[in-house]
Motif scaffolding. Structure first.
Motif, PDB file in Angstrom:
ATOM      1  N   LEU A  55       1.074  -1.271  -0.419  1.00 42.96           N
ATOM      2  CA  LEU A  55       0.296   0.198   0.026  1.00 42.96           C
ATOM      3  C   LEU A  55       0.756   1.342   0.370  1.00 42.96           C
ATOM      4  CD1 LEU A  55      -2.840  -0.708   2.320  1.00 42.96           C
ATOM      5  CD2 LEU A  55      -2.362  -1.257   0.168  1.00 42.96           C
ATOM      6  N   LEU A  56       0.715   2.007  -0.879  1.00 41.78           N
ATOM      7  CA  LEU A  56       1.369   3.526  -0.973  1.00 41.78           C
ATOM      8  C   LEU A  56       1.005   4.695  -0.827  1.00 41.78           C
ATOM      9  CD1 LEU A  56       3.557   4.972  -2.467  1.00 41.78           C
ATOM     10  CD2 LEU A  56       2.537   5.147  -4.556  1.00 41.78           C
ATOM     11  N   ASP A  57       0.765   5.259  -0.075  1.00 42.92           N
ATOM     12  CA  ASP A  57       0.512   6.715   0.803  1.00 42.92           C
ATOM     13  C   ASP A  57      -0.859   6.498   1.684  1.00 42.92           C
ATOM     14  OD1 ASP A  57       0.124   9.629   0.643  1.00 42.92           O
ATOM     15  OD2 ASP A  57      -1.169   9.210  -1.268  1.00 42.92           O
ATOM     16  N   ALA A  58      -1.031   5.891   2.272  1.00 39.89           N
ATOM     17  CA  ALA A  58      -2.643   5.787   3.184  1.00 39.89           C
ATOM     18  C   ALA A  58      -2.156   6.397   4.354  1.00 39.89           C
ATOM     19  CB  ALA A  58      -2.286   4.094   3.011  1.00 39.89           C
ATOM     20  N   ASP A  59      -2.798   7.728   4.503  1.00 40.49           N
ATOM     21  CA  ASP A  59      -2.665   8.623   4.734  1.00 40.49           C
ATOM     22  C   ASP A  59      -3.019   9.141   5.372  1.00 40.49           C
ATOM     23  OD1 ASP A  59      -2.462  10.061   2.558  1.00 40.49           O
ATOM     24  OD2 ASP A  59      -0.944  11.640   3.195  1.00 40.49           O
ATOM     25  N   ASP A  60      -4.522   9.478   5.063  1.00 40.52           N
ATOM     26  CA  ASP A  60      -5.793  10.688   5.591  1.00 40.52           C
ATOM     27  C   ASP A  60      -6.976   9.589   6.510  1.00 40.52           C
ATOM     28  OD1 ASP A  60      -5.315  12.681   4.753  1.00 40.52           O
ATOM     29  OD2 ASP A  60      -5.508  12.727   2.792  1.00 40.52           O
ATOM     30  N   GLY A  61      -7.226  10.002   7.398  1.00 40.59           N
ATOM     31  CA  GLY A  61      -8.249   9.329   8.140  1.00 40.59           C
ATOM     32  C   GLY A  61      -7.669   8.179   9.437  1.00 40.59           C
ATOM     33  N   SER A  62      -7.958   7.069   9.464  1.00 43.30           N
ATOM     34  CA  SER A  62      -7.817   5.820  10.014  1.00 43.30           C
ATOM     35  C   SER A  62      -7.046   5.030   9.152  1.00 43.30           C
ATOM     36  CB  SER A  62      -8.869   5.336  11.041  1.00 43.30           C
ATOM     37  OG  SER A  62     -10.210   5.354  10.128  1.00 43.30           O
ATOM     38  N   GLU A  63      -6.437   3.932   9.668  1.00 40.86           N
ATOM     39  CA  GLU A  63      -5.809   2.366   8.834  1.00 40.86           C
ATOM     40  C   GLU A  63      -6.886   1.977   7.912  1.00 40.86           C
ATOM     41  OE1 GLU A  63      -5.961   2.915  12.533  1.00 40.86           O
ATOM     42  OE2 GLU A  63      -3.951   3.602  13.627  1.00 40.86           O
ATOM     43  N   PRO A  64      -6.274   1.929   6.775  1.00 40.98           N
ATOM     44  CA  PRO A  64      -6.905   0.976   6.113  1.00 40.98           C
ATOM     45  C   PRO A  64      -7.005  -0.518   6.644  1.00 40.98           C
ATOM     46  CG  PRO A  64      -5.017   2.424   4.927  1.00 40.98           C
ATOM     47  CD  PRO A  64      -5.137   2.075   6.330  1.00 40.98           C
ATOM     48  N   THR A  65      -8.489  -1.274   6.166  1.00 44.93           N
ATOM     49  CA  THR A  65      -8.312  -2.471   6.992  1.00 44.93           C
ATOM     50  C   THR A  65      -9.212  -3.721   5.227  1.00 44.93           C
ATOM     51  OG1 THR A  65     -10.177  -1.330   8.262  1.00 44.93           O
ATOM     52  CG2 THR A  65     -10.384  -3.613   7.695  1.00 44.93           C
ATOM     53  N   ILE A  66      -8.037  -4.512   5.151  1.00 44.88           N
ATOM     54  CA  ILE A  66      -8.326  -5.287   4.400  1.00 44.88           C
ATOM     55  C   ILE A  66      -8.877  -6.514   5.015  1.00 44.88           C
ATOM     56  CG2 ILE A  66      -7.003  -7.365   3.391  1.00 44.88           C
ATOM     57  CD1 ILE A  66      -4.500  -5.356   3.420  1.00 44.88           C
ATOM     58  N   ARG A  67     -10.019  -7.156   3.639  1.00 46.43           N
ATOM     59  CA  ARG A  67     -11.542  -7.901   4.170  1.00 46.43           C
ATOM     60  C   ARG A  67     -11.232  -8.978   3.053  1.00 46.43           C
ATOM     61  NH1 ARG A  67     -13.720  -3.502   5.264  1.00 46.43           N
ATOM     62  NH2 ARG A  67     -14.157  -2.929   7.380  1.00 46.43           N
ATOM     63  N   VAL A  68     -11.463 -10.303   3.559  1.00 44.17           N
ATOM     64  CA  VAL A  68     -11.240 -11.297   2.395  1.00 44.17           C
ATOM     65  C   VAL A  68     -12.627 -12.272   2.719  1.00 44.17           C
ATOM     66  CG1 VAL A  68      -8.268 -11.713   2.088  1.00 44.17           C
ATOM     67  CG2 VAL A  68     -10.013 -13.197   3.664  1.00 44.17           C
ATOM     68  N   TRP A  69     -13.132 -12.837   1.649  1.00 43.53           N
ATOM     69  CA  TRP A  69     -14.069 -14.535   1.771  1.00 43.53           C
ATOM     70  C   TRP A  69     -13.603 -15.079   1.515  1.00 43.53           C
ATOM     71  CZ3 TRP A  69     -15.100  -8.512   1.687  1.00 43.53           C
ATOM     72  CH2 TRP A  69     -16.192  -7.826   2.542  1.00 43.53           C
ATOM     73  N   LYS A  70     -13.612 -16.008   1.705  1.00 46.83           N
ATOM     74  CA  LYS A  70     -13.701 -17.944   1.708  1.00 46.83           C
ATOM     75  C   LYS A  70     -14.910 -17.961   0.524  1.00 46.83           C
ATOM     76  CE  LYS A  70     -13.530 -19.094   5.810  1.00 46.83           C
ATOM     77  NZ  LYS A  70     -12.627 -19.386   7.044  1.00 46.83           N
ATOM     78  N   GLU A  71     -14.386 -19.211   0.327  1.00 47.32           N
ATOM     79  CA  GLU A  71     -14.868 -19.814  -0.939  1.00 47.32           C
ATOM     80  C   GLU A  71     -16.811 -20.023  -0.859  1.00 47.32           C
ATOM     81  OE1 GLU A  71     -14.784 -23.251  -4.437  1.00 47.32           O
ATOM     82  OE2 GLU A  71     -13.478 -23.738  -2.573  1.00 47.32           O
ATOM     83  N   ALA A  72     -16.468 -20.975   0.181  1.00 47.33           N
ATOM     84  CA  ALA A  72     -17.891 -20.713   1.008  1.00 47.33           C
ATOM     85  C   ALA A  72     -18.782 -19.975   1.194  1.00 47.33           C
ATOM     86  CB  ALA A  72     -17.966 -21.811   1.680  1.00 47.33           C
ATOM     87  N   GLU A  73     -18.188 -19.105   1.054  1.00 47.22           N
ATOM     88  CA  GLU A  73     -19.039 -17.451   1.914  1.00 47.22           C
ATOM     89  C   GLU A  73     -19.944 -16.971   0.602  1.00 47.22           C
ATOM     90  OE1 GLU A  73     -16.718 -16.484   5.835  1.00 47.22           O
ATOM     91  OE2 GLU A  73     -15.520 -15.966   3.790  1.00 47.22           O
ATOM     92  N   ASN A  74     -20.954 -16.350   1.425  1.00 43.87           N
ATOM     93  CA  ASN A  74     -21.720 -15.208   0.607  1.00 43.87           C
ATOM     94  C   ASN A  74     -21.199 -14.157   0.790  1.00 43.87           C
ATOM     95  OD1 ASN A  74     -23.937 -13.289  -0.395  1.00 43.87           O
ATOM     96  ND2 ASN A  74     -25.207 -14.595   0.640  1.00 43.87           N
ATOM     97  N   VAL A  75     -20.802 -13.640  -0.585  1.00 52.85           N
ATOM     98  CA  VAL A  75     -20.499 -11.790  -0.822  1.00 52.85           C
ATOM     99  C   VAL A  75     -20.567 -10.801   0.071  1.00 52.85           C
ATOM    100  CG1 VAL A  75     -18.606 -13.036  -2.289  1.00 52.85           C
ATOM    101  CG2 VAL A  75     -20.914 -11.815  -3.062  1.00 52.85           C
ATOM    102  N   ASN A  76     -22.241 -11.020  -0.136  1.00 53.69           N
ATOM    103  CA  ASN A  76     -23.456 -10.152   0.441  1.00 53.69           C
ATOM    104  C   ASN A  76     -23.539  -9.840   1.639  1.00 53.69           C
ATOM    105  OD1 ASN A  76     -23.986  -8.796  -2.647  1.00 53.69           O
ATOM    106  ND2 ASN A  76     -25.976 -10.851  -2.859  1.00 53.69           N
ATOM    107  N   SER A  77     -22.881 -10.637   2.430  1.00 53.59           N
ATOM    108  CA  SER A  77     -22.822 -10.399   4.501  1.00 53.59           C
ATOM    109  C   SER A  77     -20.893 -11.042   4.787  1.00 53.59           C
ATOM    110  CB  SER A  77     -23.397 -11.986   4.905  1.00 53.59           C
ATOM    111  OG  SER A  77     -24.555 -12.738   4.166  1.00 53.59           O
ATOM    112  N   PRO A  78     -21.218 -10.574   5.418  1.00 52.55           N
ATOM    113  CA  PRO A  78     -19.970  -9.379   6.243  1.00 52.55           C
ATOM    114  C   PRO A  78     -18.892 -11.296   6.380  1.00 52.55           C
ATOM    115  CG  PRO A  78     -21.514  -8.912   7.526  1.00 52.55           C
ATOM    116  CD  PRO A  78     -22.386  -9.699   6.970  1.00 52.55           C
TER     117      PRO A  78
END
Length: 190
Positions: A105-128
């Protein structure tokens, strides 16, 4: 997804007035004479990317293009301070699922920290997602952070949430399936 729904140009025209120099790499103060192997005197401007900073933007290889959420329809790239989401969906018919190896990541400097989320194969992408999210550090103006990921295998979606400005310089992953007539081991995109 941009809160303003603004669309920017992919490429900066010469002489543009609204370029964001903190997206440049390497930082202008990087010097191969004092740090062997780094690229010297780049276009990047910002204290967060200087050689003495916590997250110096002094790579040994050029980063190339970065992915941003465009501020407004300026001539040159300018990452929005309002933040937003950048999402990658991996087509199971082409690559299967992926194993997420690392990210820059480059230049992440405003606000709060960036968040990375991942969905596994069996998970519904419309849900957390069930996998806990990962928060990357704020790197400062023009800072560069590389993180090795320890998410489970079998990922079908990666989402980056930027509360403020920032960019994705690189994603490294291993696909579980190779497209026909392709040599696959580790793929890099940005």
């Amino acid at each position: 997804q941009n809160p303003d729904r603004a669309r920017g140009n992919l490429k900066c025209d010469a002489g543009g007035d609204f370029g964001d120099r903190d997206l440049g790499s390497p930082n202008k103060f990087c010097n191969s004479a004092t740090t062997p192997g780094v690229i010297s005197n780049g276009p990047g401007i910002g204290a967060g990317g200087q050689p003495s900073a916590t997250y110096p933007n002094c790579p040994t290889e050029l980063l190339g293009n970065v992915i941003i959420i465009q501020e407004k329809a300026y001539t040159c790239p300018d990452d929005t301070q309002k933040g937003g989401w950048i999402t990658f969906d991996f087509n199971p018919n082409i690559v299967g699922t992926i194993d997420f190896v690392s990210v820059k990541l480059l230049d992440a400097d405003d606000g709060s920290e960036p968040t990375i989320r991942v969905w596994k194969e069996a998970e519904n992408v419309n849900s957390p997602p069930s996998t806990p999210s990962f928060t990357s550090p704020l790197v400062g103006n023009n800072g560069l952070w590389e993180g090795m990921m320890s998410f489970p295998t079998g990922i079908k979606r990666i989402q980056f949430e930027f509360p403020g400005s920032g960019s994705i310089a690189e994603i490294v992953y291993t696909p579980t399936k190779c497209p026909p007539d392709d040599i696959c081991s580790i793929s890099t995109m940005a």
